[in-house]
Design a protein around this motif. Structure first.
Motif, PDB file in Angstrom:
ATOM      1  N   SER A  25      52.063  -4.578   3.854  1.00 32.94           N
ATOM      2  CA  SER A  25      52.572  -4.163   5.167  1.00 32.94           C
ATOM      3  C   SER A  25      53.545  -2.992   5.000  1.00 32.94           C
ATOM      4  CB  SER A  25      53.283  -5.342   5.839  1.00 32.94           C
ATOM      5  OG  SER A  25      54.198  -5.928   4.935  1.00 32.94           O
ATOM      6  N   GLU A  51      46.880  -7.251  10.812  1.00 29.66           N
ATOM      7  CA  GLU A  51      47.448  -6.432  11.892  1.00 29.66           C
ATOM      8  C   GLU A  51      47.628  -7.271  13.162  1.00 29.66           C
ATOM      9  OE1 GLU A  51      45.993  -2.004  10.499  1.00 29.66           O
ATOM     10  OE2 GLU A  51      44.690  -3.074  11.916  1.00 29.66           O
ATOM     11  N   THR A  64      57.650  -5.928  10.358  1.00 27.76           N
ATOM     12  CA  THR A  64      57.118  -5.915   9.002  1.00 27.76           C
ATOM     13  C   THR A  64      57.943  -4.989   8.108  1.00 27.76           C
ATOM     14  OG1 THR A  64      55.633  -4.084   9.510  1.00 27.76           O
ATOM     15  CG2 THR A  64      54.752  -6.328   9.770  1.00 27.76           C
ATOM     16  N   LEU A 173      48.916  -1.439  10.314  1.00 29.00           N
ATOM     17  CA  LEU A 173      49.660  -1.473   9.046  1.00 29.00           C
ATOM     18  C   LEU A 173      49.032  -0.480   8.068  1.00 29.00           C
ATOM     19  CD1 LEU A 173      49.800  -5.380   8.725  1.00 29.00           C
ATOM     20  CD2 LEU A 173      51.638  -3.875   9.526  1.00 29.00           C
TER      21      LEU A 173
END
Ligand code: SF4
Length: 480
Positions: A25, A51, A64, A173
């Motif tokens: 991430s 995601e 994240t 991500l």
């Protein structure tokens, strides 16, 4: 089959990073106080799920991070497609033991196919794990985290017949801001005898096409210029409304709906199934320039006897017939890639030669090739014996890879002297004086950057190649 799982593909310079290493991430600009760290293993579907998970947890106060030492919640999104995929996760968990000892408050969860396959056994086998969550239970994560923070272990591995997460907008991500994946369906109804996916991802269900078009449109408005529609078997995509009240939207219809969003939005898809791919899909690809002329069509074997044992529901002749249709309708230049398994139960030298001769017939652009890895509780594990010695499996695998290497080189040499429309994804891995991007056939092209930038469509004349990469220079003006 595998959605571009970690692969033994002829290694494209630009793609080397995809292998072995989990996708991690990124740092999210968010003032959310709680930090979430996700590592995704395996296929694109797993990465797309991470995601979705990041989006669900953002709604619950998590942002994240790419720095594991900052995170209070660590999630490993796991793969179960082969033994070594699972071993990689076990090794990673062992790595985390010292950190967990030092930071007791950190919670560790395992998601994805290995979590679904092992269920509560994961907690018994890996004491460091606090939470086990299957691919259809991500909405329950906030509750499970609460349970874990109350000091319990938490498990939810319920497989759904409806869940498609259609209403959840994924958090992109590790994105290049140009290309993105959109999952259009979940699960698989095929029961290939070697495969764990039907047991770890459940029955097939398609997502509302309007939610897919909405997601693709939003991506286009954010500057993305390519979407890849993801499914274990996209050709069996079928939407009839929540209660079957609508006329059927099949995969050809969906492809057209996404292609009509904007001619500057490229459309790709993966993975196709030889038994289900239709002429409708091929003619729809032909009708729209922005639907890329590339098909990932797993074969798995060239031997009809082995294909029957694999329960692939087609034989060698049927598969070759599909290749002929693709070539007839989309031409010789259409890119085609394969999945192959060597050393499946009872595979003879003659069966292996059938695989090599099928590859000679198709001349694939590239492929994902593996030695058979028996998976627990699959029909093959229950009914067949994994009787091919590893050295024979690997010798045959090497022969298949070498043949693919020579075909990839000859197919790439066909591209020399031609101008290809490239969507720039960023700098080449080897130099910031060069840009890279894919052509219609999903091949990476590297060329001097001049004044071009990420997201541009550029005409590139290919002047040389390797088995993995095309090399060229920009000609004429930026197309868009
Ligand atoms: S069961 Fe067959 S079609 Fe489905 S994911 Fe596995 S290999 Fe692919």
């Amino acid at each position: 089959m595998s959605l571009v799982t970690s692969r033994l593909e002829i290694l494209k310079e630009e793609d080397k990073k995809d292998l072995d290493v989990a996708r991690i991430s990124v740092d999210e600009e968010s003032d959310a106080k709680r930090k979430l760290y996700i590592e995704s293993y395996g296929c694109q579907m797993n990465f797309a799920d991470s995601e979705i998970v990041a989006s669900i947890l953002r709604e619950n106060g998590f942002a994240t991070t790419s720095k594991i030492e900052e995170a209070e919640l660590i999630l490993l999104n796991t793969c179960a497609i082969r033994e070594n995929a699972e071993q990689k996760v076990r090794n990673r968990l062992q790595h985390l033991v010292p950190m967990k000892k030092k930071r007791q408050q950190v919670k560790i969860g395992v998601l994805g196919c290995m979590a679904e396959r092992l269920k509560t056994k994961f907690l018994e086998e890996e004491k460091i794990v606090d939470m086990v969550v299957g691919p259809d239970a991500y909405r329950d994560l906030p509750n499970l985290i609460n349970e874990v923070e109350d000091g319990q272990k938490a498990v939810n591995v319920f497989l759904s017949r409806e869940e498609t997460y259609a209403d959840i907008t994924p958090i992109r991500l590790d994105s290049n801001g140009v290309t993105a994946f959109i999952s259009i369906m979940r699960g698989c109804d095929n029961m290939c005898s070697f495969c764990v996916v039907p047991y770890t991802r459940g029955r097939e269900r398609s997502r509302d096409p309007f939610s897919i078009v909405k997601e693709a449109t939003e991506l286009y408005e954010q500057g993305y210029r390519e979407v890849t529609l993801l499914g274990q078997n996209v050709d069996s995509y079928k939407w009839k409304g929540v209660n079957g009240e609508l006329s059927t939207t099949n995969f050809a219809n969906l492809l057209e709906m996404v292609a009509l969003i904007n001619p500057d939005l490229r459309v790709r898809f993966s993975t196709s199934h030889p038994k289900d791919i239709t002429d409708d899909v091929l003619y729809t690809m032909k009708k729209y320039d922005n639907i890329c002329k590339y098909i990932h069509l797993p074969a798995q074997s060239g031997s009809s006897r082995i294909l029957e044992l694999m329960n692939r529901t087609y034989d060698r002749e049927w598969y070759m017939g599909k290749i002929d249709r693709i070539r007839e309708i989309l031409g010789e230049d259409c890119g085609i890639s394969q999945d192959m398994i060597t050393g499946f139960c009872t595979e003879t030298e003659e069966d292996h030669q059938d695989t090599l001769s099928l590859m000679d017939y198709v001349k694939y652009d590239y492929g994902y090739m593996f030695a058979y890895s028996e998976r627990p509780n699959t029909p093959a594990a229950k009914k067949l014996t994994d009787d091919i010695p590893n050295e024979i499996k690997n010798r045959r695998l090497t022969e298949v890879i070498n043949k693919q290497q020579s075909h990839s080189l000859s197919r790439n040499q066909m591209a020399i002297g031609k101008v290809h429309k490239i969507l720039v994804e960023g700098f080449s891995k080897r130099s910031t004086e060069h840009l890279c991007g894919r052509n219609d056939q999903n091949k990476m092209v590297v060329f001097p950057k001049e004044n071009f930038q990420k997201g541009d469509y550029v005409n590139v004349l290919v002047t040389e190649c390797t088995a993995a990469t095309l090399i060229g220079k920009a000609v004429a003006e930026v197309l868009v």
